[in-house]
Design a protein around this motif. Sequence first.
Motif, PDB file in Angstrom:
ATOM      1  N   MET A  79       7.967  -3.556  -6.407  1.00 25.06           N
ATOM      2  CA  MET A  79       7.514  -2.382  -7.154  1.00 25.06           C
ATOM      3  C   MET A  79       8.677  -1.572  -7.717  1.00 25.06           C
ATOM      4  O   MET A  79       8.492  -0.820  -8.671  1.00 25.06           O
ATOM      5  N   LEU A  80       9.855  -1.722  -7.135  1.00 21.99           N
ATOM      6  CA  LEU A  80      11.024  -1.061  -7.712  1.00 21.99           C
ATOM      7  C   LEU A  80      11.349  -1.637  -9.088  1.00 21.99           C
ATOM      8  O   LEU A  80      11.833  -0.926  -9.974  1.00 21.99           O
ATOM      9  N   HIS A  81      11.093  -2.928  -9.260  1.00 21.59           N
ATOM     10  CA  HIS A  81      11.368  -3.594 -10.542  1.00 21.59           C
ATOM     11  C   HIS A  81      10.141  -3.600 -11.456  1.00 21.59           C
ATOM     12  O   HIS A  81      10.283  -3.650 -12.680  1.00 21.59           O
ATOM     13  N   PHE A  82       8.944  -3.576 -10.855  1.00 22.64           N
ATOM     14  CA  PHE A  82       7.698  -3.646 -11.634  1.00 22.64           C
ATOM     15  C   PHE A  82       6.771  -2.505 -11.190  1.00 22.64           C
ATOM     16  O   PHE A  82       5.720  -2.738 -10.590  1.00 22.64           O
ATOM     17  N   PRO A  83       7.153  -1.248 -11.466  1.00 22.81           N
ATOM     18  CA  PRO A  83       6.381  -0.104 -10.965  1.00 22.81           C
ATOM     19  C   PRO A  83       4.973  -0.005 -11.534  1.00 22.81           C
ATOM     20  O   PRO A  83       4.119   0.665 -10.949  1.00 22.81           O
ATOM     21  N   ALA A  84       4.732  -0.664 -12.657  1.00 28.09           N
ATOM     22  CA  ALA A  84       3.404  -0.601 -13.272  1.00 28.09           C
ATOM     23  C   ALA A  84       2.530  -1.793 -12.906  1.00 28.09           C
ATOM     24  O   ALA A  84       1.459  -1.970 -13.484  1.00 28.09           O
ATOM     25  N   SER A  85       2.963  -2.605 -11.934  1.00 27.21           N
ATOM     26  CA  SER A  85       2.188  -3.798 -11.576  1.00 27.21           C
ATOM     27  C   SER A  85       1.027  -3.439 -10.644  1.00 27.21           C
ATOM     28  O   SER A  85       1.249  -3.073  -9.484  1.00 27.21           O
ATOM     29  N   PRO A  86      -0.226  -3.568 -11.121  1.00 27.40           N
ATOM     30  CA  PRO A  86      -1.354  -3.299 -10.224  1.00 27.40           C
ATOM     31  C   PRO A  86      -1.464  -4.330  -9.108  1.00 27.40           C
ATOM     32  O   PRO A  86      -1.976  -4.026  -8.022  1.00 27.40           O
ATOM     33  N   VAL A  87      -0.978  -5.544  -9.346  1.00 29.50           N
ATOM     34  CA  VAL A  87      -1.040  -6.591  -8.321  1.00 29.50           C
ATOM     35  C   VAL A  87      -0.178  -6.214  -7.125  1.00 29.50           C
ATOM     36  O   VAL A  87      -0.624  -6.251  -5.970  1.00 29.50           O
ATOM     37  N   LEU A  88       1.066  -5.818  -7.384  1.00 31.09           N
ATOM     38  CA  LEU A  88       1.957  -5.437  -6.296  1.00 31.09           C
ATOM     39  C   LEU A  88       1.469  -4.175  -5.596  1.00 31.09           C
ATOM     40  O   LEU A  88       1.495  -4.089  -4.358  1.00 31.09           O
ATOM     41  N   ALA A  89       1.014  -3.202  -6.370  1.00 40.42           N
ATOM     42  CA  ALA A  89       0.545  -1.954  -5.761  1.00 40.42           C
ATOM     43  C   ALA A  89      -0.693  -2.194  -4.895  1.00 40.42           C
ATOM     44  O   ALA A  89      -0.807  -1.648  -3.790  1.00 40.42           O
ATOM     45  N   TYR A  90      -1.614  -3.023  -5.382  1.00 44.30           N
ATOM     46  CA  TYR A  90      -2.827  -3.302  -4.602  1.00 44.30           C
ATOM     47  C   TYR A  90      -2.486  -4.048  -3.316  1.00 44.30           C
ATOM     48  O   TYR A  90      -2.954  -3.683  -2.232  1.00 44.30           O
ATOM     49  N   ASN A  91      -1.671  -5.087  -3.433  1.00 46.73           N
ATOM     50  CA  ASN A  91      -1.311  -5.853  -2.241  1.00 46.73           C
ATOM     51  C   ASN A  91      -0.541  -4.990  -1.245  1.00 46.73           C
ATOM     52  O   ASN A  91      -0.728  -5.107  -0.029  1.00 46.73           O
ATOM     53  N   SER A  92       0.315  -4.124  -1.770  1.00 48.52           N
ATOM     54  CA  SER A  92       1.032  -3.197  -0.893  1.00 48.52           C
ATOM     55  C   SER A  92       0.049  -2.277  -0.171  1.00 48.52           C
ATOM     56  O   SER A  92       0.197  -2.010   1.028  1.00 48.52           O
ATOM     57  N   GLY A  93      -0.966  -1.802  -0.891  1.00 49.05           N
ATOM     58  CA  GLY A  93      -1.977  -0.943  -0.268  1.00 49.05           C
ATOM     59  C   GLY A  93      -2.715  -1.643   0.850  1.00 49.05           C
ATOM     60  O   GLY A  93      -2.959  -1.065   1.917  1.00 49.05           O
ATOM     61  N   ILE A  94      -3.071  -2.904   0.634  1.00 52.82           N
ATOM     62  CA  ILE A  94      -3.766  -3.674   1.669  1.00 52.82           C
ATOM     63  C   ILE A  94      -2.884  -3.816   2.913  1.00 52.82           C
ATOM     64  O   ILE A  94      -3.333  -3.628   4.048  1.00 52.82           O
ATOM     65  N   ILE A  95      -1.611  -4.143   2.701  1.00 55.31           N
ATOM     66  CA  ILE A  95      -0.692  -4.311   3.822  1.00 55.31           C
ATOM     67  C   ILE A  95      -0.511  -2.991   4.569  1.00 55.31           C
ATOM     68  O   ILE A  95      -0.514  -2.945   5.812  1.00 55.31           O
ATOM     69  N   LEU A  96      -0.364  -1.900   3.842  1.00 54.46           N
ATOM     70  CA  LEU A  96      -0.205  -0.598   4.481  1.00 54.46           C
ATOM     71  C   LEU A  96      -1.446  -0.213   5.287  1.00 54.46           C
ATOM     72  O   LEU A  96      -1.333   0.373   6.372  1.00 54.46           O
ATOM     73  N   ALA A  97      -2.618  -0.568   4.787  1.00 58.13           N
ATOM     74  CA  ALA A  97      -3.850  -0.315   5.544  1.00 58.13           C
ATOM     75  C   ALA A  97      -3.855  -1.125   6.833  1.00 58.13           C
ATOM     76  O   ALA A  97      -4.214  -0.618   7.903  1.00 58.13           O
ATOM     77  N   PRO A 102      -2.629   4.912   6.569  1.00 57.15           N
ATOM     78  CA  PRO A 102      -3.664   5.227   5.565  1.00 57.15           C
ATOM     79  C   PRO A 102      -3.182   6.092   4.420  1.00 57.15           C
ATOM     80  O   PRO A 102      -3.584   5.881   3.274  1.00 57.15           O
ATOM     81  N   ASP A 103      -2.312   7.068   4.687  1.00 54.15           N
ATOM     82  CA  ASP A 103      -1.879   7.953   3.606  1.00 54.15           C
ATOM     83  C   ASP A 103      -1.106   7.183   2.543  1.00 54.15           C
ATOM     84  O   ASP A 103      -1.289   7.398   1.342  1.00 54.15           O
ATOM     85  N   LEU A 104      -0.238   6.272   2.988  1.00 56.80           N
ATOM     86  CA  LEU A 104       0.514   5.465   2.031  1.00 56.80           C
ATOM     87  C   LEU A 104      -0.392   4.468   1.314  1.00 56.80           C
ATOM     88  O   LEU A 104      -0.215   4.209   0.118  1.00 56.80           O
ATOM     89  N   ALA A 105      -1.372   3.918   2.044  1.00 60.38           N
ATOM     90  CA  ALA A 105      -2.321   2.996   1.415  1.00 60.38           C
ATOM     91  C   ALA A 105      -3.125   3.714   0.335  1.00 60.38           C
ATOM     92  O   ALA A 105      -3.332   3.179  -0.768  1.00 60.38           O
ATOM     93  N   ILE A 106      -3.563   4.920   0.628  1.00 57.90           N
ATOM     94  CA  ILE A 106      -4.308   5.719  -0.350  1.00 57.90           C
ATOM     95  C   ILE A 106      -3.464   5.938  -1.606  1.00 57.90           C
ATOM     96  O   ILE A 106      -3.944   5.812  -2.738  1.00 57.90           O
ATOM     97  N   GLU A 107      -2.196   6.257  -1.404  1.00 59.96           N
ATOM     98  CA  GLU A 107      -1.292   6.459  -2.539  1.00 59.96           C
ATOM     99  C   GLU A 107      -1.193   5.205  -3.399  1.00 59.96           C
ATOM    100  O   GLU A 107      -1.208   5.277  -4.633  1.00 59.96           O
ATOM    101  N   ARG A 108      -1.101   4.045  -2.740  1.00 56.08           N
ATOM    102  CA  ARG A 108      -0.980   2.797  -3.490  1.00 56.08           C
ATOM    103  C   ARG A 108      -2.262   2.497  -4.275  1.00 56.08           C
ATOM    104  O   ARG A 108      -2.215   2.065  -5.433  1.00 56.08           O
ATOM    105  N   PHE A 109      -3.441   2.684  -3.651  1.00 54.16           N
ATOM    106  CA  PHE A 109      -4.688   2.396  -4.356  1.00 54.16           C
ATOM    107  C   PHE A 109      -4.872   3.346  -5.537  1.00 54.16           C
ATOM    108  O   PHE A 109      -5.368   2.940  -6.594  1.00 54.16           O
ATOM    109  N   ARG A 110      -4.454   4.590  -5.378  1.00 54.71           N
ATOM    110  CA  ARG A 110      -4.508   5.520  -6.512  1.00 54.71           C
ATOM    111  C   ARG A 110      -3.563   5.057  -7.619  1.00 54.71           C
ATOM    112  O   ARG A 110      -3.865   5.193  -8.812  1.00 54.71           O
ATOM    113  N   GLN A 111      -2.424   4.526  -7.230  1.00 57.55           N
ATOM    114  CA  GLN A 111      -1.463   4.020  -8.207  1.00 57.55           C
ATOM    115  C   GLN A 111      -2.065   2.868  -9.008  1.00 57.55           C
ATOM    116  O   GLN A 111      -1.886   2.786 -10.227  1.00 57.55           O
ATOM    117  N   VAL A 112      -2.787   1.970  -8.327  1.00 56.31           N
ATOM    118  CA  VAL A 112      -3.458   0.865  -9.025  1.00 56.31           C
ATOM    119  C   VAL A 112      -4.416   1.421 -10.065  1.00 56.31           C
ATOM    120  O   VAL A 112      -4.425   0.991 -11.233  1.00 56.31           O
TER     121      VAL A 112
END
Length: 201
Positions: A79-97, A102-112
């Motif tokens: 995500m540092l290289h591809f900050p607009a990637s919904p794929v990376l943000a979504y997968n990151s959210g799942i892993i954080l969950a 939860p707070d970081l996961a929520i942030e990632r899903f909102r980012q998606v």
Amino acid sequence: RRPGSRAIARHDSAYEMLLLTARDAAERGDLAGLTLAGERAIALDPRRFEAYGGVGMLLAKSGSPASIAAAASFFERGMLHFPASPVLAYNSGIILAIQGKPDLAIERFRQVLSVEPGHRQARENLAGMLAESGRMDEAAAIYRQAIVAAPRDADLHVLLAQTLAALGRDDEARAELEAALGIQPDHSQARGLVATLPNRN
């Protein structure tokens, strides 16, 4: 062919070989080999997506705590290289969950959703994480958005009903359960929840 083009071809071939090595390691259950191949691919070309997303997914599928932590690292660095990637943000959210963040996961899903507003799984996961965090009003609002996008999804109506019931909004919860049963009359969870709501006066 110019010398520069040959160098690029060798570079690309080496990168692809590392990805192949990573896939082979995943099939063997060799998590150390999988991680090493992914790290080498990133070191070779940190501007390419495949190692972050592809190797991250292979690690996530393994499911062990160590591989989940490694997957999180791949997704976050990607995500540092591809900050607009919904794929990376979504997968990151799942892993954080999964990791209980939860707070970081929520942030990632909102980012998606900021990048891809129609991403159904991100919206539903966002609502679920909000509900698990006790933020029921926010969860209810997100579930309503999800239902607008998928009005014939009985499960979404049930999830919204559960959230509304937790808020003490029993009449609204009952209406959502009735909507769910109108879509899927044999929905056992909806039937069970209707029985738990106080009777109308």
